[in-house]
Design a protein around this motif. Structure first.
Motif, PDB file in Angstrom:
ATOM      1  N   LEU A 145       0.820  -1.169   0.031  1.00 21.66           N
ATOM      2  CA  LEU A 145       0.012   0.188  -0.012  1.00 21.66           C
ATOM      3  C   LEU A 145       1.001   1.202   0.120  1.00 21.66           C
ATOM      4  O   LEU A 145       0.621   2.141  -0.714  1.00 21.66           O
ATOM      5  CB  LEU A 145      -0.750  -0.129   1.236  1.00 21.66           C
ATOM      6  N   GLU A 146       1.987   1.214   0.732  1.00 21.59           N
ATOM      7  CA  GLU A 146       2.738   2.320   0.807  1.00 21.59           C
ATOM      8  C   GLU A 146       3.465   2.650  -0.452  1.00 21.59           C
ATOM      9  O   GLU A 146       3.944   3.715  -0.860  1.00 21.59           O
ATOM     10  CB  GLU A 146       3.630   2.320   1.861  1.00 21.59           C
ATOM     11  N   CYS A 180       2.485   1.607  -3.371  1.00 19.46           N
ATOM     12  CA  CYS A 180       1.549   2.157  -4.504  1.00 19.46           C
ATOM     13  C   CYS A 180       1.221   3.720  -4.070  1.00 19.46           C
ATOM     14  O   CYS A 180       1.461   4.429  -5.007  1.00 19.46           O
ATOM     15  CB  CYS A 180       0.145   1.501  -4.365  1.00 19.46           C
ATOM     16  N   ARG A 181       1.284   3.908  -3.022  1.00 25.12           N
ATOM     17  CA  ARG A 181       0.821   5.497  -2.599  1.00 25.12           C
ATOM     18  C   ARG A 181       2.180   6.151  -3.300  1.00 25.12           C
ATOM     19  O   ARG A 181       2.137   7.435  -3.643  1.00 25.12           O
ATOM     20  CB  ARG A 181       0.874   5.809  -1.219  1.00 25.12           C
ATOM     21  N   ARG A 182       3.604   5.708  -2.905  1.00 26.30           N
ATOM     22  CA  ARG A 182       4.725   6.320  -3.280  1.00 26.30           C
ATOM     23  C   ARG A 182       4.719   6.598  -5.066  1.00 26.30           C
ATOM     24  O   ARG A 182       5.218   7.291  -5.208  1.00 26.30           O
ATOM     25  CB  ARG A 182       5.878   5.938  -2.675  1.00 26.30           C
ATOM     26  N   GLU A 201      -8.120   2.889  -3.746  1.00 25.75           N
ATOM     27  CA  GLU A 201      -8.088   4.195  -3.322  1.00 25.75           C
ATOM     28  C   GLU A 201      -7.024   5.049  -3.428  1.00 25.75           C
ATOM     29  O   GLU A 201      -6.745   6.309  -3.872  1.00 25.75           O
ATOM     30  CB  GLU A 201      -8.686   4.502  -1.832  1.00 25.75           C
ATOM     31  N   LEU A 202      -5.444   4.389  -3.402  1.00 22.44           N
ATOM     32  CA  LEU A 202      -4.472   4.848  -3.568  1.00 22.44           C
ATOM     33  C   LEU A 202      -4.115   4.864  -5.236  1.00 22.44           C
ATOM     34  O   LEU A 202      -2.814   5.153  -5.322  1.00 22.44           O
ATOM     35  CB  LEU A 202      -3.358   3.825  -2.653  1.00 22.44           C
ATOM     36  N   GLY A 203      -4.642   4.253  -5.781  1.00 24.93           N
ATOM     37  CA  GLY A 203      -4.471   4.372  -7.203  1.00 24.93           C
ATOM     38  C   GLY A 203      -4.020   3.128  -7.997  1.00 24.93           C
ATOM     39  O   GLY A 203      -3.862   3.142  -9.246  1.00 24.93           O
ATOM     40  N   ARG A 229     -13.715   8.113  -6.635  1.00 25.92           N
ATOM     41  CA  ARG A 229     -12.322   8.752  -6.684  1.00 25.92           C
ATOM     42  C   ARG A 229     -12.727   9.700  -8.242  1.00 25.92           C
ATOM     43  O   ARG A 229     -12.066  10.855  -8.295  1.00 25.92           O
ATOM     44  CB  ARG A 229     -11.336   7.930  -7.213  1.00 25.92           C
ATOM     45  N   THR A 238      -6.690   7.361 -12.638  1.00 26.23           N
ATOM     46  CA  THR A 238      -5.782   6.267 -13.041  1.00 26.23           C
ATOM     47  C   THR A 238      -6.053   5.831 -14.241  1.00 26.23           C
ATOM     48  O   THR A 238      -7.540   6.205 -14.828  1.00 26.23           O
ATOM     49  CB  THR A 238      -5.809   5.298 -12.107  1.00 26.23           C
ATOM     50  N   ARG A 296       2.481   6.567  -7.093  1.00 19.51           N
ATOM     51  CA  ARG A 296       1.507   7.770  -7.490  1.00 19.51           C
ATOM     52  C   ARG A 296       2.108   9.185  -7.063  1.00 19.51           C
ATOM     53  O   ARG A 296       1.750  10.198  -7.696  1.00 19.51           O
ATOM     54  CB  ARG A 296       0.277   7.502  -6.916  1.00 19.51           C
ATOM     55  N   SER A 297       3.185   9.271  -6.247  1.00 17.68           N
ATOM     56  CA  SER A 297       3.893  10.609  -5.921  1.00 17.68           C
ATOM     57  C   SER A 297       5.136  10.848  -6.887  1.00 17.68           C
ATOM     58  O   SER A 297       5.540  11.905  -6.612  1.00 17.68           O
ATOM     59  CB  SER A 297       3.923  10.801  -4.583  1.00 17.68           C
TER      60      SER A 297
END
Length: 234
Positions: free
Chosen positions: A62-63, A65-67, A97-99, A204, A159, A69-70
């Motif tokens: 999850l982390e 994926c979040r990173r 939700e995180l992308g 989203r 996305t 997308r950043s």
């Protein structure tokens, strides 16, 4: 040139078997065994698709994926197919939700993984251009060729999967579609009747294109049925 796949998975034996299968199917395959190394590989090489395990040592999926997308540039939009524990709906929803663009519960059949990969890549590289590449609904513009969405000239971040969901609805403006019809149109196959991940994606999309998410005017929920894209202009 073969599509480049990156698998971020701490089970080396599974990754080896998956890699051999996907290479036989014509893909270029690379593997990283932890989240930090996988994230670095995405940033350095911007693969065509990332297969991301949820349970990773150190930095979980999850982390990662979040990173992703950043990240700056093209790396931020790389499609992510997340591998989740069977029946773990909450992690799946959070991933979306995180992308994440798609998910596949473990254990999985290699053929289903291959089908999911091809479907995501197909959405990334559409074939023939439509006769009307730009759909316009008031201040909302959807460019199917460029795969971009703008609202009043400002880009809306979606996305790849969410873009295809929006196009599916917009092309059928005024027509009520069930969740199963929408997901079948995008993925090319039926999903479980009670799969609620479509609702996460719709939330989203609304956040990206609606002026007031609590009172949407473009994507309307038809209770007990599904969704409809409203025809009205703004």
């Amino acid at each position: 040139m073969p599509s480049r796949l990156l698998m971020i998975e701490d089970d080396a034996r599974l990754a080896s078997m998956v890699g051999e299968y996907l290479e036989q199917a014509g893909f270029a395959f690379a593997h990283q065994g932890d989240g930090a190394s996988g994230l670095a590989a995405v940033q350095e090489s911007a693969p065509d698709l990332v297969i991301l395990d949820l349970m990773l040592p150190g930095m979980d999926g999850l982390e990662v994926c979040r990173r992703i997308r950043s990240l700056p540039g093209a790396a931020a939009s790389v499609p992510v197919l997340m591998l989740t524990a069977k029946g773990d709906a909450m992690d799946r929803i959070i991933g979306l939700e995180l992308g994440a663009d798609d998910y596949l519960p473990k254990p999985f059949e290699p053929r289903e993984l291959l089908a999911r990969i091809r479907a995501v890549l197909r959405r990334q590289s559409p074939g023939a251009a439509p006769t009307q590449p730009v759909l316009r609904f008031g201040s909302l513009e959807i460019d199917r060729d460029a795969r971009t969405v703008t609202v009043a000239g400002k880009p809306a971040e979606l996305t790849s999967y969410q873009f295809d969901l929006l196009v599916t609805l917009a092309e059928r403006a005024g027509r009520v579609l069930s969740r199963e019809q929408i997901m079948e149109a995008v993925r090319g196959r039926e999903l479980e009747a009670f799969d609620r991940s479509i609702d996460v994606h719709m939330g989203r999309i609304r956040a990206a294109i609606e002026t007031d998410v609590k009172h949407p005017k473009r994507i309307l929920t038809v209770r007990g049925v599904g969704y409809v894209f409203a025809r009205q202009q703004d």
